[in-house]
Design an enzyme around this catalytic site. Structure first.
Site, PDB file in Angstrom:
ATOM      1  N   LYS A 151       0.917  -1.176   0.114  1.00  0.00           N
ATOM      2  CA  LYS A 151       0.048   0.092   0.115  1.00  0.00           C
ATOM      3  C   LYS A 151       0.879   1.080  -0.093  1.00  0.00           C
ATOM      4  O   LYS A 151       1.910   1.296   0.565  1.00  0.00           O
ATOM      5  CB  LYS A 151      -0.831   0.009   1.309  1.00  0.00           C
ATOM      6  CG  LYS A 151      -2.104   0.796   1.051  1.00  0.00           C
ATOM      7  CD  LYS A 151      -3.138  -0.058   0.186  1.00  0.00           C
ATOM      8  CE  LYS A 151      -4.596   0.772   0.118  1.00  0.00           C
ATOM      9  NZ  LYS A 151      -5.676  -0.225  -0.555  1.00  0.00           N
ATOM     10  N   VAL A 167     -17.392   3.978  -4.180  1.00  0.00           N
ATOM     11  CA  VAL A 167     -18.127   2.661  -4.218  1.00  0.00           C
ATOM     12  C   VAL A 167     -19.466   2.917  -3.382  1.00  0.00           C
ATOM     13  O   VAL A 167     -20.260   2.339  -3.964  1.00  0.00           O
ATOM     14  CB  VAL A 167     -17.203   1.780  -3.158  1.00  0.00           C
ATOM     15  CG1 VAL A 167     -17.874   0.592  -2.898  1.00  0.00           C
ATOM     16  CG2 VAL A 167     -16.010   1.499  -4.046  1.00  0.00           C
ATOM     17  N   GLY A 168     -19.450   3.749  -2.499  1.00  0.00           N
ATOM     18  CA  GLY A 168     -20.901   3.628  -1.763  1.00  0.00           C
ATOM     19  C   GLY A 168     -21.922   4.374  -2.485  1.00  0.00           C
ATOM     20  O   GLY A 168     -23.210   3.751  -2.256  1.00  0.00           O
TER      21      GLY A 168
END
Length: 376
Positions: A86, A190-191
């Site tokens: 990450k 996404v939400g």
């Protein structure tokens, strides 16, 4: 072995589970970033690049270490030949971005010689990485016109829907989305997509987000669908009388304080590292709340960008994303069968897979491995 004393010991203790942590500094562009490679046992590390105005370097380091470890488990659970990594860029994504900053970031990625592949995450968009792509081929998730697979939030949202279906099946014996109420924390890339699918399927929503445009969009969608919707503050979202809580923003939101507020029967969302600490999985279980391990539910985007390195194939990605439904049901069943939490069951599954593949890879190490695709 003699232990190092002082601050150096503290730093090495923090990163002891990781193979490599790189601090990236470029004064001319203002770049301050950290790249964390947790594991390359299954293949090159793969993970997105987040941009966020962290309070300090310690907060950024804590976040990137947690996120990169989660990527190792996510890669194992999603059955892709990559390890976990990450990156985080310290800065305000609304005002601190520049083409030069992302080119500098791309140079640091390139210096890792193919050990780390990255792309968009919270606070970054595919367009940012067009600039990084000029410095390195180790970029994924860019627009199709640049040889990428496009917006990874699409399969991520699809994966969340499969996760919700599996959670409904485990709780109520039916995976139908209609007739239930869902509280969604975060209406980002996404939400918002998840909210739209739920509304189309006849669900009611409780939502929160600081982005008024996203709130307006989902409210209009609810009117069109004839569904119920209630907009609440970020603090109020936990206490809503929904059936399932869907975290789609920051991690660490399942903690001592919020668990007390939750009235739902299930938690399944796209946010990374939703549990503040591992023990919070046990607290959810004791309260009768079924927790969907986040790194299984949100693996759709990972599946797409991992697949991209073999050449993009949307049907292949969709087929693998559907497997989230079965994988999650298997985790639920094992947790119940073995008397463990769902996160313990998911971790055990991933660790067993990593160990098995590491042994197999070692045995066949003399054989020629496929080369990763590159773009120019």
């Amino acid at each position: 072995m003699q232990r190092i004393k002082g601050g150096e010991s503290d730093m090495f203790d923090k990163i002891r589970e990781h193979e490599q942590v790189v601090f990236c500094n470029d004064e001319s562009t203002g770049l301050k970033a950290i790249i964390a490679i947790h594991s390359t046992r299954l293949g090159p590390a793969l993970g997105g690049c987040r941009m966020y105005p962290y309070e300090n370097v310690d907060a950024a380091l804590e976040d990137v270490l947690r996120l990169s470890k989660g990527m190792t488990y996510k890669c194992a659970a999603a059955d892709v030949d990559f390890g976990g990594g990450k990156a985080v860029i310290i800065g305000n994504p609304e005002k601190d971005k520049s083409p030069e900053l992302f080119r500098a970031f791309g140079q640091f990625v390139e210096s890792l010689n193919g050990r780390f592949y990255t792309g968009t995450d919270m606070g970054t968009v595919p367009e940012d990485f067009i600039h990084a792509l000029k410095e390195t081929n180790c970029i994924v998730g860019v627009d199709e016109v640049y040889g990428g697979s496009g917006d990874s939030s699409v399969p991520t949202a699809q994966g969340v829907i499969y996760g919700l279906k599996a959670t409904n099946q485990a709780i109520w014996g039916s995976d139908v989305l209609a007739g239930k109420a869902y509280s969604i924390q975060g209406l980002g890339k996404v939400g918002l997509k998840v909210a739209e699918v739920l509304l189309e399927n006849g669900a009611d929503l409780y939502v929160t987000d600081i982005n008024t445009k996203a709130i307006d969009a989902v409210t209009e969608k609810a009117k069109e669908a004839g569904a119920g919707i209630k907009v609440v503050s970020s603090d109020e979202i936990y206490a809503q009388p929904a059936d399932v809580f869907i975290p789609c923003a920051m991690g660490g939101i399942i903690n001592d304080e919020t668990i007390e507020l939750l009235k739902v029967q299930g938690v399944a969302g796209s946010a990374n590292n939703q549990l503040k600490e591992a023990r919070h999985g046990k607290l959810l279980q004791e309260k009768g709340i079924l927790y969907a391990p986040d790194y299984i539910v949100n693996a759709g985007g990972l599946i797409q960008v991992a697949d991209e390195l073999y050449s993009p194939n949307k049907e292949r990605v969709l087929r693998k994303t559907r497997a989230i439904y079965t994988s999650l049901l298997n985790v639920y069943q094992q947790a119940e069968r073995e008397g463990m939490t769902t996160i313990e069951a998911a971790d055990y599954f991933c660790e067993t897979r990593i160990e098995a593949r590491t042994r197999r890879n070692s045995f066949f190490s003399h054989m020629k491995r496929p080369k990763w695709a590159v773009r120019i």
